[in-house]
Design a protein around this motif. Structure first.
Motif, PDB file in Angstrom:
ATOM      1  N   VAL A  87       0.747  -1.096  -0.053  1.00  7.84           N
ATOM      2  CA  VAL A  87       0.041   0.157   0.007  1.00  7.84           C
ATOM      3  C   VAL A  87       1.030   1.248   0.047  1.00  7.84           C
ATOM      4  CG1 VAL A  87      -1.620   1.303   1.333  1.00  7.84           C
ATOM      5  CG2 VAL A  87      -2.022  -0.953   1.106  1.00  7.84           C
ATOM      6  N   ALA A  88       1.905   1.339   0.823  1.00 13.69           N
ATOM      7  CA  ALA A  88       2.796   2.322   0.943  1.00 13.69           C
ATOM      8  C   ALA A  88       3.591   2.703  -0.399  1.00 13.69           C
ATOM      9  CB  ALA A  88       3.748   2.367   2.078  1.00 13.69           C
ATOM     10  N   SER A  89       3.910   1.593  -0.998  1.00 16.37           N
ATOM     11  CA  SER A  89       4.622   1.744  -2.178  1.00 16.37           C
ATOM     12  C   SER A  89       3.709   2.373  -3.333  1.00 16.37           C
ATOM     13  CB  SER A  89       5.339   0.367  -2.789  1.00 16.37           C
ATOM     14  OG  SER A  89       6.425   0.102  -1.845  1.00 16.37           O
ATOM     15  N   TYR A  90       2.598   1.551  -3.448  1.00 20.40           N
ATOM     16  CA  TYR A  90       1.332   2.170  -4.429  1.00 20.40           C
ATOM     17  C   TYR A  90       0.979   3.519  -4.229  1.00 20.40           C
ATOM     18  CZ  TYR A  90      -2.841   2.321  -7.226  1.00 20.40           C
ATOM     19  OH  TYR A  90      -3.636   2.714  -8.191  1.00 20.40           O
ATOM     20  N   VAL A  91       0.831   4.097  -3.020  1.00 23.66           N
ATOM     21  CA  VAL A  91       0.448   5.523  -2.865  1.00 23.66           C
ATOM     22  C   VAL A  91       1.649   6.104  -3.302  1.00 23.66           C
ATOM     23  CG1 VAL A  91       0.196   6.985  -0.934  1.00 23.66           C
ATOM     24  CG2 VAL A  91      -1.028   4.928  -1.005  1.00 23.66           C
ATOM     25  N   ASP A  92       3.102   6.097  -3.008  1.00 21.63           N
ATOM     26  CA  ASP A  92       3.970   6.925  -3.279  1.00 21.63           C
ATOM     27  C   ASP A  92       4.233   6.911  -4.702  1.00 21.63           C
ATOM     28  OD1 ASP A  92       4.600   7.544  -0.551  1.00 21.63           O
ATOM     29  OD2 ASP A  92       6.405   6.000  -0.334  1.00 21.63           O
ATOM     30  N   ALA A  93       3.992   5.746  -5.464  1.00 20.09           N
ATOM     31  CA  ALA A  93       4.054   5.633  -6.880  1.00 20.09           C
ATOM     32  C   ALA A  93       3.126   6.408  -7.813  1.00 20.09           C
ATOM     33  CB  ALA A  93       4.294   4.359  -7.238  1.00 20.09           C
ATOM     34  N   ASN A  94       1.993   6.710  -6.956  1.00 20.57           N
ATOM     35  CA  ASN A  94       0.758   7.232  -7.732  1.00 20.57           C
ATOM     36  C   ASN A  94       0.070   8.350  -7.176  1.00 20.57           C
ATOM     37  OD1 ASN A  94       0.059   4.861  -9.855  1.00 20.57           O
ATOM     38  ND2 ASN A  94       0.342   3.696  -7.954  1.00 20.57           N
ATOM     39  N   LEU A  95       0.936   9.105  -6.456  1.00 18.24           N
ATOM     40  CA  LEU A  95       0.727  10.610  -5.869  1.00 18.24           C
ATOM     41  C   LEU A  95       0.048  11.794  -6.914  1.00 18.24           C
ATOM     42  CD1 LEU A  95       3.178  11.061  -2.836  1.00 18.24           C
ATOM     43  CD2 LEU A  95       0.821  10.318  -2.633  1.00 18.24           C
ATOM     44  N   ASP A  96       0.482  11.433  -7.963  1.00 20.68           N
ATOM     45  CA  ASP A  96       0.035  12.475  -8.861  1.00 20.68           C
ATOM     46  C   ASP A  96      -1.315  11.937  -9.497  1.00 20.68           C
ATOM     47  OD1 ASP A  96       1.249  10.077 -10.104  1.00 20.68           O
ATOM     48  OD2 ASP A  96       1.962  11.027 -11.968  1.00 20.68           O
ATOM     49  N   ARG A  97      -1.878  10.987  -9.272  1.00 24.11           N
ATOM     50  CA  ARG A  97      -3.150  10.393  -9.634  1.00 24.11           C
ATOM     51  C   ARG A  97      -4.060  10.490  -8.665  1.00 24.11           C
ATOM     52  NH1 ARG A  97       0.431   6.125 -11.766  1.00 24.11           N
ATOM     53  NH2 ARG A  97       1.233   6.754 -13.597  1.00 24.11           N
ATOM     54  N   SER A  98      -5.382  10.013  -9.032  1.00 23.86           N
ATOM     55  CA  SER A  98      -6.347   9.824  -8.150  1.00 23.86           C
ATOM     56  C   SER A  98      -6.278   8.397  -7.296  1.00 23.86           C
ATOM     57  CB  SER A  98      -7.711   9.856  -8.840  1.00 23.86           C
ATOM     58  OG  SER A  98      -8.926   9.449  -7.739  1.00 23.86           O
ATOM     59  N   ILE A  99      -6.221   8.248  -6.284  1.00 22.46           N
ATOM     60  CA  ILE A  99      -6.192   7.046  -5.547  1.00 22.46           C
ATOM     61  C   ILE A  99      -7.356   6.990  -4.517  1.00 22.46           C
ATOM     62  CG2 ILE A  99      -4.886   5.952  -3.633  1.00 22.46           C
ATOM     63  CD1 ILE A  99      -2.260   7.481  -4.342  1.00 22.46           C
ATOM     64  N   LYS A 100      -8.233   5.904  -4.768  1.00 22.55           N
ATOM     65  CA  LYS A 100      -9.271   5.416  -4.054  1.00 22.55           C
ATOM     66  C   LYS A 100      -9.140   4.515  -2.980  1.00 22.55           C
ATOM     67  CE  LYS A 100     -12.187   6.812  -8.024  1.00 22.55           C
ATOM     68  NZ  LYS A 100     -12.837   6.439  -9.223  1.00 22.55           N
ATOM     69  N   ASN A 101      -9.833   4.435  -2.058  1.00 27.28           N
ATOM     70  CA  ASN A 101     -10.000   3.303  -1.026  1.00 27.28           C
ATOM     71  C   ASN A 101      -9.984   1.936  -1.563  1.00 27.28           C
ATOM     72  OD1 ASN A 101      -9.315   5.351   0.713  1.00 27.28           O
ATOM     73  ND2 ASN A 101     -11.210   5.338   1.997  1.00 27.28           N
TER      74      ASN A 101
END
Length: 192
Positions: A87-101
């Motif tokens: 989860v932490a890696s995914y969030v850090d890699a996709n901060l420039d996009r919309s991230i949904k729960n």
């Protein structure tokens, strides 16, 4: 001449960081951000000053409990270690996009409601707040390492515009991004 660019380490949940005096991850991250700023300034001027800064930082860290250690056991009712990393890696890699729960929950093969509770137990905050905080932290890093405008930085961090960045930044950091950047990039004695 080499220039120093601050980097931010992979997130360790606040309850997993412990020291002799219970220094939390947010305090540690704040100290490290300030240290990166001081080193960047020192490296621009002279190496001896940078070495002195490093020595002082090491002494301060020893006083507040030394190097933080990561807890060996997962938090009860929380995500497993592989899920936290994913989860932490995914969030850090996709901060420039919309991230949904829902996307995060699917990533670690949990339903959305269970994921929300487990995430909060592991990270100490809801997923949405974690993503916002990581976006602000990325903005801080970009403000210190690039000459990009605040509106460009806002877009690079997945925020709608500069005013969105300013609102979130002020709520989390306590001052406007422009003031924060100016205070950390201006060398002592500079007139602006």
């Amino acid at each position: 001449m080499d220039t120093f660019t601050p980097t931010f380490a992979t997130h360790v949940p606040p309850q997993d960081v412990v020291g002799k005096q219970g220094v939390c991850a947010r305090q540690f991250r704040s100290v490290m951000t300030e240290l990166c700023t001081a080193l960047r300034s020192a490296l621009d001027d002279e190496r001896v000053t940078a070495e002195d800064s490093l020595r002082r930082a090491a002494e301060i860290l020893q006083e507040i409990g030394g190097t933080p250690t990561v807890a060996k056991e997962p938090v009860r009712g929380g995500l497993s270690p592989w899920q936290v990393r994913k989860v932490a890696s995914y969030v850090d890699a996709n901060l420039d996009r919309s991230i949904k729960n829902e996307d995060l929950a699917g990533l670690v093969r949990l339903n959305a409601s269970h994921f929300g509770r487990a995430f909060r137990n592991s990270f100490g905050e809801p997923p949405h707040e974690y993503v916002i905080r990581r976006r602000v932290e990325r903005a801080q890093g970009l403000m210190l390492s690039t000459d990009a405008s605040l509106s460009e930085i806002a877009l690079d961090c997945g925020l709608a515009d500069q005013s969105h960045l300013t609102r979130l930044f002020r709520r989390i950091v306590g001052e406007s991004p422009r003031a924060w950047r100016r205070a950390r990039l201006s060398a002592p004695g500079d007139v602006q």
